[in-house]
Design an enzyme around this catalytic site. Structure first.
Site, PDB file in Angstrom:
ATOM      1  CB  SER A 212      -0.924   0.022   1.220  1.00 40.47           C
ATOM      2  OG  SER A 212      -1.623  -1.181   1.336  1.00 40.47           O
TER       3      SER A 212
ATOM      4  CG  HIS B  12       1.141   1.780   8.634  1.00 43.33           C
ATOM      5  ND1 HIS B  12      -0.185   1.968   8.309  1.00 43.33           N
ATOM      6  CD2 HIS B  12       1.576   0.752   7.859  1.00 43.33           C
ATOM      7  CE1 HIS B  12      -0.548   1.081   7.388  1.00 43.33           C
ATOM      8  NE2 HIS B  12       0.506   0.331   7.087  1.00 43.33           N
TER       9      HIS B  12
ATOM     10  CB  CYS C  37       6.270   4.218 -23.757  1.00 45.82           C
ATOM     11  SG  CYS C  37       5.688   3.447 -22.243  1.00 45.82           S
TER      12      CYS C  37
END
Ligand SMILES: Cc1cc2nc3c(=O)[nH]c(=O)nc-3n(C[C@H](O)[C@H](O)[C@H](O)COP(=O)(O)OP(=O)(O)OC[C@H]3O[C@@H](n4cnc5c(N)ncnc54)[C@H](O)[C@@H]3O)c2cc1C
Length: 496
Positions: free
Chosen positions: A46, A50, A450
């Site tokens: 993620s 934290h 690309c």
């Protein structure tokens, strides 16, 4: 090859350790089985730094997370890695969930986290207008941030290399070399490596390495997490990291802006037995979408540009294991590094150094733990078209016209940036390695325009045939044969 310290694994933990140890007069070699660093959990997570209130205050993972969190501003500035301290909100929809928020706040305060505050519905909606208006409370943590996990890993490795460390890619540890209960080195697909100490930072595979010894057995259970990534149109849809109130198994499906201005939702938590299965499924991604929608009801499926998954390894103790092996002298295990492993990585590296000092004193091995005089703390900032203003770019182009040739239109990446990535201390030698360093192929078209150009530039710079350029290392070449040769072979009746 013989060195002082061997590190197994080029994830954020192994590379943070390599960088930390490269401050000392030590010969360090990092062994990574894939064609690049950041190929395990450090590639697909993620990207949250934290605040550290989630894990109980008496756990190692909580303490290391809280210790490392304030280090990210300087570390990322020094290494030219994108990092934004945007703050997080844990959302509660009822009084039961509020109890959990109160526990997290108290737990965080015990750990010394500053600025934690429980917000009312109105305060929440003022911060996040797209939040579900049924939300009642939220735990605000201003110290949470977002980072590019793979860019941090690559930069840590680059910095270790410019300070004398070696990174050996496509080098898989397949066995250990042991004599009289002491590790001497490891056997790999490219030969044997000997060292005074071996650090096992092999992520999902650290259990297998640790368990070569008759140590207390490390036991993993695995949980896959899947994600959706949105186009940059959605980059401002939320401005904080939004978590639901956590469940027993996970922090829940979050919604967050990324450092590059996209929006990301995920991960779910599915039990798995297969460490290598990074497939995604319709059912899991549907769960991700529906859960994120509970936090922000106006979320649409429109503009999802990619989906991916990562695997977490939870040790049976549910905590990090960072300690010298009891069964095998000279081996130090860094295992069970589930979330918040990214957030804790700088402190894990410091802890490793403390263990090494103590252990070396006890074992009296011949390694030099004195500081290097010329340690280079920083990396030269990369020239990035998307980050600079027009006039600076004109100067850059005047010096090197490759920076005027745009290869990736979506993310505005020039040929000069790609060539630079191919020549970094840990070089990019595949299409995905270029992508992680420059962002080619991460935009709306996902490489449709690309990718052929990146392939061509890689072939030229590496001086290899385009047929040998891979997507992500061995077994992933994209081109099979020259079209004309294929047609001629077919006409001649050869089997393709
Ligand atoms: C879905 C998900 C979400 C997460 N979200 C967050 C988050 O937001 N914030 C946070 O702090 N943490 C998060 N984490 C946890 C974090 O990603 C991990 O703790 C961290 O990346 C672990 O790093 P590592 O270096 O230990 O492992 P890895 O990144 O897996 O690196 C291990 C490396 O070892 C190599 N290797 C393995 N075996 C061998 C071998 N035999 N020989 C040579 N090399 C080998 C692998 O190829 C790999 O590159 C998340 C994890 C997952 C899966």
């Amino acid at each position: 090859m013989k060195c002082d310290i061997l590190i197994i694994g080029g994830g954020v933990v192994g590379t943070a350790i390599a960088r930390e140890l490269s401050r000392y007069n030590l010969e360090i070699v990092l062994l990574e089985k894939e064609d690049d660093v950041a190929m395990g959990s450090s590639k697909a997570n993620s990207g949250i730094v934290h605040a550290g209130y989630n894990s109980p205050a008496d756990t190692l993972k909580a303490r290391l997370n809280v210790k490392a969190n304030p280090q990210f501003d300087k570390l990322c500035a020094d290494l030219d890695v994108p990092f934004k301290r945007i703050g997080s909100l844990v959302i509660a929809f009822n009084e039961d969930e509020l109890k959990q928020l109160k526990w997290e706040k108290e737990n965080g305060e015990k750990l010394g986290i500053k600025g934690l505050k429980i917000l009312s519905r109105d305060e929440l909606l003022e911060k996040e207008p797209n939040l579900n208006p049924k939300a009642k409370y939220g735990l605000y943590a201003p110290s949470a941030g977002i980072v590019s996990s793979y860019e941090l890993t690559i930069a840590l490795a680059d910095n270790a290399v410019i300070n004398g460390g070696k990174v050996m890619l496509e080098t898989e540890v397949r066995d250990i070399i042991e004599e009289k209960g002491r590790i001497q080195g490891v056997k790999t697909n490219t030969g044997d490596f000997y060292a005074s100490y071996v650090i096992n930072a092999a992520g999902l595979f650290a259990d297998e390495i640790a368990n070569y010894s008759n140590d207390t057995k490390i036991e993993y259970s695995l949980r896959k997490g899947e994600y959706h990534l949105y186009d940059k149109n959605w980059g401002n849809f939320v401005t904080h990291i939004l978590f639901p109130t956590p469940s027993k198994v996970s922090k829940g499906i979050l919604i967050t802006p990324t450092v590059h201005g996209n929006l990301m939702i995920g991960p779910n938590a599915e039990e798995t037995k297969d460490k290598k299965d990074l497939s995604t499924s319709k059912v899991a991604l549907n769960e991700v979408f529906e859960s994120a929608k509970k936090l922000v009801p106006d979320l649409k499926r429109l503009d999802i540009i990619n989906s991916f998954s990562g695997i977490r390894a939870k040790e049976k103790s549910n905590d990090f294991i960072i300690a010298a092996s009891k069964g095998l002298e000279g081996l130090i295990n860094v295992a069970g590094i589930q979330s918040p492993g990214l957030s804790a990585a700088p402190a894990i590296a410091e802890m490793l150094l403390d263990i090494l000092h103590e252990y070396n004193h006890e074992l009296k091995r011949d390694i030099d733990l004195s500081f290097k005089k010329n340690f280079k703390e920083t990396l030269t900032p990369k020239k990035r078209l998307y980050r600079t203003d027009y006039y600076n770019w004109q100067e850059i182009i005047a010096e090197n016209p490759d920076f005027a040739e745009i290869v990736c239109r979506c993310e505005k990446v020039s040929k000069g940036e790609i060539i630079h990535a191919i020549n970094r201390p840990v070089p990019a030698t595949s299409i995905d390695a270029v992508k992680r360093r420059t962002r080619t192929g991460t935009g709306r078209c996902q490489g449709g325009f690309c990718q052929p150009r990146v392939l061509e530039i890689l072939a030229k710079e590496l001086n290899i045939s385009p047929l040998k350029v891979s997507k992500k290392g061995k077994g992933s070449c994209l081109l099979f044969a020259r079209t004309k040769e294929m047609l001629l072979s077919k006409m001649a009746g050869e089997k393709l």
